[in-house]
Write a protein that holds these residues in place. Structure first.
Motif, short mmCIF file in Angstrom:
data_model
loop_
_atom_site.label_atom_id
_atom_site.label_comp_id
_atom_site.label_asym_id
_atom_site.label_seq_id
_atom_site.Cartn_x
_atom_site.Cartn_y
_atom_site.Cartn_z
N ARG A 86 0.84 -1.21 0.00
CA ARG A 86 0.00 0.00 0.00
C ARG A 86 0.87 1.25 0.00
N ALA A 87 1.95 1.24 0.78
CA ALA A 87 2.87 2.38 0.83
C ALA A 87 3.47 2.64 -0.55
N LEU A 88 3.95 1.59 -1.20
CA LEU A 88 4.55 1.77 -2.52
C LEU A 88 3.53 2.23 -3.55
N GLU A 89 2.30 1.75 -3.43
CA GLU A 89 1.23 2.20 -4.33
C GLU A 89 1.00 3.70 -4.18
N LEU A 90 0.92 4.17 -2.93
CA LEU A 90 0.72 5.61 -2.69
C LEU A 90 1.88 6.44 -3.23
N ILE A 91 3.09 5.97 -2.98
CA ILE A 91 4.26 6.72 -3.44
C ILE A 91 4.28 6.78 -4.96
N ARG A 92 4.06 5.65 -5.61
CA ARG A 92 4.10 5.61 -7.07
C ARG A 92 2.99 6.44 -7.71
N ARG A 93 1.89 6.61 -6.99
CA ARG A 93 0.80 7.44 -7.51
C ARG A 93 1.19 8.92 -7.51
N HIS A 94 2.06 9.32 -6.59
CA HIS A 94 2.44 10.72 -6.45
C HIS A 94 3.79 11.06 -7.07
N ALA A 95 4.76 10.18 -6.93
CA ALA A 95 6.14 10.47 -7.35
C ALA A 95 6.30 10.31 -8.86
N PRO A 96 7.25 11.03 -9.43
CA PRO A 96 7.56 10.82 -10.86
C PRO A 96 8.03 9.38 -11.08
N LYS A 128 9.56 3.90 4.10
CA LYS A 128 9.52 3.60 5.54
C LYS A 128 8.60 4.56 6.28
N LEU A 129 8.70 5.84 5.96
CA LEU A 129 7.84 6.83 6.61
C LEU A 129 6.36 6.55 6.31
N VAL A 130 6.05 6.25 5.06
CA VAL A 130 4.66 5.96 4.67
C VAL A 130 4.17 4.69 5.37
#
Length: 120
Positions: A9-19, A33-35
């Motif tokens: 879930r953390a990686l999904e959120l990051i990939r949705r926002h990050a380039p 880790k923070l997410v």
């Protein structure tokens, strides 16, 4: 929540926002880790991220541990050094707002102040 499910879930959120391809998208990044921590149990008000190297440097130099980092450590958190920007990008701040409770969003104040490498 299981650890693998929270990590995914953390990686999904990051990939949705990050380039696409950004270093912060790596499963071992500081941002991942923070997410994960925030998804598992929201961080208490006033909590701040401090990279291990910065914590140890402060402890070895007998300084108060404050969340100050150089940009080498902050890159995997999402810090932007491209074209001299030297700031946390808007996509990262939007991700943090999404992670926090509506009444108390996790904001930029949870991130370390970033300085040039070699500065105290």
């Amino acid at each position: 929540h299981s650890v693998p499910a929270v990590g995914a879930r953390a990686l999904e959120l990051i990939r949705r926002h990050a380039p696409a391809g950004h270093t912060a998208c790596a499963p071992t990044s500081s941002l991942a880790k923070l997410v994960c921590w925030q998804l598992e149990q929201p961080l208490p008000r006033g909590a701040m991220l401090c990279h291990q190297a910065d914590y140890l440097s402060a402890a070895l130099l007998d300084r108060a541990v404050t969340p100050t980092s150089d940009w080498h450590n902050a890159l995997k958190l999402g810090f932007d050094v491209s074209d001299g920007a030297l700031r946390y990008p808007d996509w990262l701040l939007a991700l943090l707002r999404e992670l926090g409770p509506v009444a108390d969003p996790l904001g930029a104040d949870a991130l370390p102040t970033v300085v040039r490498p070699g500065e105290p």
